[in-house]
Design an enzyme around this catalytic site. Structure first.
Site, mmCIF file in Angstrom:
data_model
loop_
_atom_site.group_PDB
_atom_site.id
_atom_site.type_symbol
_atom_site.label_atom_id
_atom_site.label_comp_id
_atom_site.label_asym_id
_atom_site.label_seq_id
_atom_site.Cartn_x
_atom_site.Cartn_y
_atom_site.Cartn_z
ATOM 1 N N GLU A 47 0.345 -0.558 16.303
ATOM 2 C CA GLU A 47 -0.482 0.601 15.985
ATOM 3 C C GLU A 47 -1.369 0.974 17.169
ATOM 4 O O GLU A 47 -1.570 2.159 17.458
ATOM 5 C CB GLU A 47 -1.355 0.316 14.760
ATOM 6 C CG GLU A 47 -2.196 1.518 14.345
ATOM 7 C CD GLU A 47 -3.124 1.217 13.188
ATOM 8 O OE1 GLU A 47 -4.183 1.870 13.109
ATOM 9 O OE2 GLU A 47 -2.798 0.346 12.361
ATOM 10 N N CYS A 90 0.859 -1.184 0.000
ATOM 11 C CA CYS A 90 0.000 0.000 0.000
ATOM 12 C C CYS A 90 0.900 1.241 0.000
ATOM 13 O O CYS A 90 2.124 1.146 0.132
ATOM 14 C CB CYS A 90 -0.907 0.012 1.228
ATOM 15 S SG CYS A 90 -0.012 0.129 2.791
ATOM 16 N N SER A 116 -1.411 -7.790 10.766
ATOM 17 C CA SER A 116 -2.845 -7.798 11.024
ATOM 18 C C SER A 116 -3.648 -7.845 9.740
ATOM 19 O O SER A 116 -4.584 -8.633 9.600
ATOM 20 C CB SER A 116 -3.238 -6.555 11.838
ATOM 21 O OG SER A 116 -4.632 -6.504 12.042
ATOM 22 N N HIS A 139 3.858 1.853 11.786
ATOM 23 C CA HIS A 139 2.716 1.613 12.673
ATOM 24 C C HIS A 139 2.467 2.755 13.647
ATOM 25 O O HIS A 139 1.410 2.810 14.281
ATOM 26 C CB HIS A 139 2.944 0.322 13.467
ATOM 27 C CG HIS A 139 3.342 -0.840 12.605
ATOM 28 N ND1 HIS A 139 4.647 -1.248 12.477
ATOM 29 C CD2 HIS A 139 2.609 -1.641 11.812
ATOM 30 C CE1 HIS A 139 4.697 -2.276 11.643
ATOM 31 N NE2 HIS A 139 3.483 -2.531 11.226
#
Length: 321
Positions: free
Chosen positions: A140, A26, A237, A88
């Protein structure tokens, strides 16, 4: 236990590899990796990185070979070397400690995570208590909790956690980790709204575009697949959520880091196998898996239709000036 790799099965019909799109890196991950690379160019090796820059061993090892040194805590960083904070996010205490030591640091926190941090600060300034939907122990989550005073935020992991809450309505708000299951989060949000009708709802979706898009891509191909391979790290995750999405659609799924992790006995001889990758997994690992399968089966590759992602995040000024 090691599995036997099957011999080529030329007598069987071609194995259709249905490759999800979008998949893999991403914009936030791409930016974080570039930050480490640019820091190495600007400052020279070694550059220290607090925690894994992203959750992928292949990426981390490549950066380590370039001169990055990964540490768990700031006190492992020498006074004369720069440090990069992972994508994160980190608690406010970490950059504060770096400034106290006059350390040079670059923050590679994903801008979408930083957005959640700013939301949390604004909500606390309004006198609200935050219910944060996320997974305990995830970096995070720890970074977001570290943005606000202790006790001003409560972690919510399940719908059952909502039922157990004993808080007055009227001064509550909720935020979410950016890499959650879209479906699970929706259920928790509905439970929060039902129990606390006055709860403050975020103006926009906290779950990041890449997480949502990759889960939607798995849903789009799952009905045609007999097996699903998700390329990603076990501590990622968003990668774990992709495997869960497939399983919930009754498609057996396995999370693998590399082609060498393929369980050939489990894979069997299906007609269609879905392949996707978490947001921290580079495309080279996707190709590696496809090539490994192609070495043992007559394969027909097919890329799923999708809307291209065009998100790009700016790099820190101190590295591009």
């Amino acid at each position: 236990m090691a599995c036997t790799v099957p011999e080529p099965l030329s007598s069987l019909p071609p194995l259709r590899l249905l490759i999800a799109a979008p998949r893999g890196f991403c914009a936030g991950v791409d930016r974080a990796i570039q930050i480490v690379e640019l820091a190495l160019e600007r400052f020279g090796a070694p550059v220290y990185v607090r925690h894994e820059i992203v959750h992928n061993r292949f990426v981390v090892e490549r950066l380590r070979q370039m001169g990055a040194i990964f540490v768990e805590e700031l006190d492992e960083v020498p006074d004369d070397r720069p440090v990069v904070f992972s994508a994160h996010g980190v608690p406010k205490s970490v950059p504060a400690a770096a400034r106290d030591r006059s350390l040079s640091y670059v923050d590679a926190t994903c801008p979408l995570v930083s957005k959640v941090h700013r939301q949390a600060e604004r909500l606390i300034d309004e006198g609200r208590h935050i219910l944060f939907i996320g997974h305990a122990g995830h970096p995070e989550v720890m970074g977001t909790f570290g943005q606000v005073p202790e006790g001003s935020m409560t972690l919510i992991e399940t719908v059952e956690d909502v039922a157990d809450l004993d808080l007055p309505d009227g001064n509550l708000a909720f935020l979410t980790q950016t890499t959650l299951s879209v479906d699970d989060t929706a259920s928790i949000v509905e439970a929060l709204k039902a129990k606390f009708p006055e709860i403050r709802v975020p103006r926009s979706e906290d779950i990041c575009y890449a997480t949502s898009n990759r889960q939607a891509a798995v849903k789009a191909i799952a009905a045609e697949c007999e097996r699903m391979l998700v390329i990603g790290a076990p501590n990622s995750s968003n990668s774990l959520r992709l495997a869960e999405v497939a399983e919930r659609m009754s498609v057996p799924a396995r999370l693998i880091e590399r082609a060498e992790d393929i369980d050939w006995d489990w894979l069997g001889h299906p007609r269609t196998v879905g392949i996707t990758a978490g947001a921290s997994a580079p495309e080279v690992l996707v190709r590696e898996v496809i090539d490994a399968i192609s070495a043992h089966f007559d394969v027909r590759e097919e890329i799923a239709d999708h809307t291209p992602e065009r998100m790009v995040f700016k790099l820190p000024r101190e590295l591009v000036a």
